[in-house]
Design an enzyme around this catalytic site. Structure first.
Site, short mmCIF file in Angstrom:
data_model
loop_
_atom_site.label_atom_id
_atom_site.label_comp_id
_atom_site.label_asym_id
_atom_site.label_seq_id
_atom_site.Cartn_x
_atom_site.Cartn_y
_atom_site.Cartn_z
N ARG A 237 0.82 -1.18 0.12
CA ARG A 237 0.05 -0.04 0.02
C ARG A 237 0.79 1.18 -0.15
O ARG A 237 2.03 1.29 0.58
CB ARG A 237 -1.03 0.04 1.42
CG ARG A 237 -1.92 -1.05 1.16
CD ARG A 237 -2.99 -0.44 0.25
NE ARG A 237 -4.23 -1.49 0.01
CZ ARG A 237 -4.42 -2.52 -0.69
NH1 ARG A 237 -3.51 -2.94 -1.31
NH2 ARG A 237 -5.63 -3.15 -0.53
N GLU A 266 -3.96 8.16 -4.75
CA GLU A 266 -3.97 7.42 -5.91
C GLU A 266 -5.47 7.84 -6.39
O GLU A 266 -6.62 7.84 -5.76
CB GLU A 266 -4.12 5.85 -5.70
CG GLU A 266 -2.56 5.31 -5.32
CD GLU A 266 -2.74 3.90 -5.45
OE1 GLU A 266 -3.97 2.95 -5.49
OE2 GLU A 266 -1.76 3.14 -4.95
N HIS A 285 -1.37 0.89 -10.16
CA HIS A 285 -1.85 -0.18 -9.12
C HIS A 285 -2.52 -1.29 -9.73
O HIS A 285 -3.91 -1.47 -9.79
CB HIS A 285 -2.90 0.63 -8.23
CG HIS A 285 -3.29 0.09 -6.95
ND1 HIS A 285 -3.65 0.52 -5.79
CD2 HIS A 285 -3.11 -1.60 -6.76
CE1 HIS A 285 -3.68 -0.52 -4.93
NE2 HIS A 285 -3.35 -1.55 -5.32
#
Length: 326
Positions: A237, A266, A285
């Site tokens: 993360r 993000e 991601h």
């Protein structure tokens, strides 16, 4: 009377049909906020939620007094107030196992691409700059035979390490809350304290979950411990890493390069220098983003919510203390 499910994740027509055979299903396409008026209006009668990337708050739970289960299409559960869900007797389910190998593939792809400067040099060729044989200024680093330091050694960490040890003859170090004797025997892995691992590893790969204890686990002090030739990879993360400290470490040459699939914010801010650094490989991601894996994750979530709403134990239950057998 059928129980009601609010579906805001990417489910196939077949998966939605599976749910609709047993429950009343209301879908929300491209839901980006829990403050969406239609979603809020539907909460009071909802028994189950299925989706991902939506922050669930205690205030939102107040609007859903009949809620029994949340089936998250993810492994990470940092968007959910687990203690509060447990207090209210609401089951939280996730989707481990099905994305382990795919995410490990992504991690090792970042290791390879970063070490061998694949993205940078591919762009160099595209620009037409390849006019002669390359010299040392374009050389990368070997991966085979190097020391791989895994920060976190759960399912995904072990899968990355397995690729390194068995496929590339890498020495594996790991820092973890508890010893992993089976993996030590299988991979020749050695347990280290975090500071020792950072000092010894040629490649540092982070796979820990985001918790209060792991937020900003890797910061200025930790980057200072690494080799100046080290490659840093994060597939956990974004908030596990202090991003400003990472940027400074790259700018100052304290580490050689970074491969990143996750970021503190993000989507990544256009102002971030990270994707513009030649020694950084930045991905949006994509850890579990394959057709096969995302379909399997959604199916696991469908199976979880179906079992829970029928009074049966879900396959992947996060908060065991909330389970009350019928």
């Amino acid at each position: 009377m059928k129980k009601r499910v609010l579906a805001y994740g990417r489910l196939s027509e077949d998966q939605l049909a599976q749910l609709a055979r047993e429950f009343e299903v209301q879908t929300f396409s491209d839901l980006t906020s829990a403050d969406d008026p239609a979603f809020r209006a539907a909460l009071p009668g909802a028994h189950g939620l299925i989706g991902s990337s939506l922050a669930i708050t205690p205030e939102l739970l107040d609007s859903a007094p009949d809620l029994e289960v949340i089936a998250s299409i993810s492994v990470g559960v940092d968007n959910y107030p687990i203690d509060e869900l447990t207090r209210r007797g609401i089951l939280l389910c996730n989707t481990p196992d099905v994305l382990t190998e795919t995410t490990a593939d992504t991690g090792f792809a970042l290791i390879m691409a970063t070490a061998r400067r694949v993205v940078e040099l591919a762009e160099w060729v595209k620009r037409g700059d390849w006019q002669a044989s390359i010299g040392p200024e374009h050389f990368g680093s070997d991966v085979h035979g190097k020391t791989l330091g895994m920060v976190g050694f759960g399912r995904i960490g072990a899968a990355v390490a397995r690729r390194g040890a068995l496929g590339f003859g890498m020495k594996v170090l790991y820092s973890n809350a508890s010893p992993k004797p089976a993996l030590e025997a299988e991979l020749g892995a050695e347990r280290r304290e975090l500071a020792e691992l950072l000092a010894e590893a040629d490649i540092v790969c982070v796979t820990v979950p985001l918790t209060d204890e792991t937020e900003h686990l890797i910061g200025e002090h930790e980057f200072a411990l690494m080799k100046s030739t080290a490659i840093f990879v994060n597939i956990s993360r974004g908030k596990v890493v202090h991003e400003a400290a990472l940027i400074e470490a790259l700018e100052m040459g304290r580490i050689r390069a970074a491969g990143l699939d996750v970021f503190e914010q993000e989507p990544l801010s256009p102002e971030s220098p990270l994707p513009h650094m030649r020694h950084v490989v930045a991905l949006p991601h994509i850890g579990s983003a394959t057709f096969e894996t995302r379909t399997a994750m959604a199916q696991r979530a469908v199976d979880n919510i179906s079992l829970a709403l029928k009074g049966q134990r879900p396959i992947s239950l996060v908060n065991d203390a909330a389970w009350r057998p019928s």
